[in-house]
Design an enzyme around this catalytic site. Structure first.
Site, short mmCIF file in Angstrom:
data_model
loop_
_atom_site.label_atom_id
_atom_site.label_comp_id
_atom_site.label_asym_id
_atom_site.label_seq_id
_atom_site.Cartn_x
_atom_site.Cartn_y
_atom_site.Cartn_z
CB SER A 38 -72.67 62.06 16.29
OG SER A 38 -72.31 61.44 17.49
CG ASP A 182 -69.90 64.04 18.31
OD1 ASP A 182 -70.47 64.49 17.30
OD2 ASP A 182 -70.45 63.24 19.08
#
Length: 304
Positions: A38, A182
């Site tokens: 991320s 993600d």
């Protein structure tokens, strides 16, 4: 081999940048492997290149418009505290357009391509350092790790973007018939992957406090409830990742150095505030400096 691992954490990535600045620039550490999830994925390319001032400038100037082309929430200050609520109009627009998420993060995708140039990509790909980003394959229920050595320029930029897409608030990506999101949904602190790739010493920046100091306020709307639920789930994943990482390190005789945030930086890492992120970068640097001075005190000069 030495690796630097940076966890997910949204806007808190500024703190990780400060820690990395101390480790790389001040301490002079050289890393063979960079692994990020991320926000960590957004940092590691420039860290691997040693371009600390460039990435610091980026993190010091980012805001909601930098990330979202359709932001699904509204941020308001009430009694000095940031509160979020649903932007009903933007969410409705997304649903009318046939999207599966509340918001869209195409602006982030453009920012990545603007700030990771083809020349920088080629320098990294042709170098000896490996740069690896973490993504979650929702269709196959797998966590995947994308090395720069195996990607084209466009593919690598897209994997960085995908790694940072905190669904359902940001874009859902489709690649080769699979849905991706993600990397933190599967591996928020990818210590195990760094060790699997040969690291014998791993510096890990965890964008969370080591001990839970937080007692969340009651949710005021469905949006806050959803963010609270996801935060709870990600905290559990994070704890599991760290435990597994420590176990694998023990089996492989690897050393792990953990850098947690000393205090709670924010309760909502989707709020990108330039002033706060600038402070967090400095706090990360000072925290790493103090931590290293405590563990490696300067020996007195015998001639004095």
């Amino acid at each position: 081999m030495r690796a630097l691992v940076i966890s997910g954490g949204g806007s808190k990535g500024a703190f990780a940048g400060g820690v990395a600045e101390f480790l790389i620039k001040t301490s002079g550490k050289k890393y063979d492997i960079f692994v990020g999830t991320s926000t960590g994925s957004l940092l590691i390319s420039h860290l691997a290149l040693g371009k600390l001032e460039k990435i610091k400038e980026i993190y010091s100037n980012v805001n909601q418009d930098t990330i979202f082309n359709n932001c699904p929430f509204i941020v308001k200050k009430k009694y000095g505290v940031d509160e979020i609520s649903i932007n009903h109009w933007n969410v409705l627009k997304n649903f009318i357009a046939g999207k599966q998420t509340f918001g869209e993060s195409e602006n982030l995708r453009k920012m990545i391509k603007k700030n990771v140039t083809i020349e920088e990509f080629n320098e990294l790909k042709n170098g000896v350092t490996d740069v690896v980003v973490t993504v979650s394959n929702l269709s196959l229920n797998l966590v995947e790790y994308k090395s720069i050595k195996e990607c084209t320029y466009d593919e690598f930029c897209d994997w960085i973007w995908i790694s940072s897409n905190y669904v359902p608030f940001m874009s859902l990506a489709r690649v080769n018939g699979c849905e991706y999101a993600d990397g933190g949904l599967g591996s928020i602190v990818p210590i195990e992957e760094a060790i699997k790739r040969g690291a014998t010493e791993v510096d890990v920046v965890v964008l969370h406090t080591e001990v839970n100091y937080m007692n969340r306020m009651p949710s005021r709307n469905p949006f806050e409830l959803l963010t609270t639920m996801l935060s709870f789930i990600l905290d559990r994943i994070e704890n599991q990742n760290i435990r597994i990482g420590k176990l694998v390190a023990n089996q492989k005789d690897a050393i792990i150095n953990l850098y947690y945030t000393p205090t709670v930086l924010t309760t909502n890492s989707l709020i990108f505030d330039k002033a706060k992120m600038t402070r967090w970068w400095q706090r990360g640097y000072l925290y790493a400096k103090n931590k290293n001075e405590e563990t490696n005190p300067i020996a007195p000069n015998e001639n004095e």
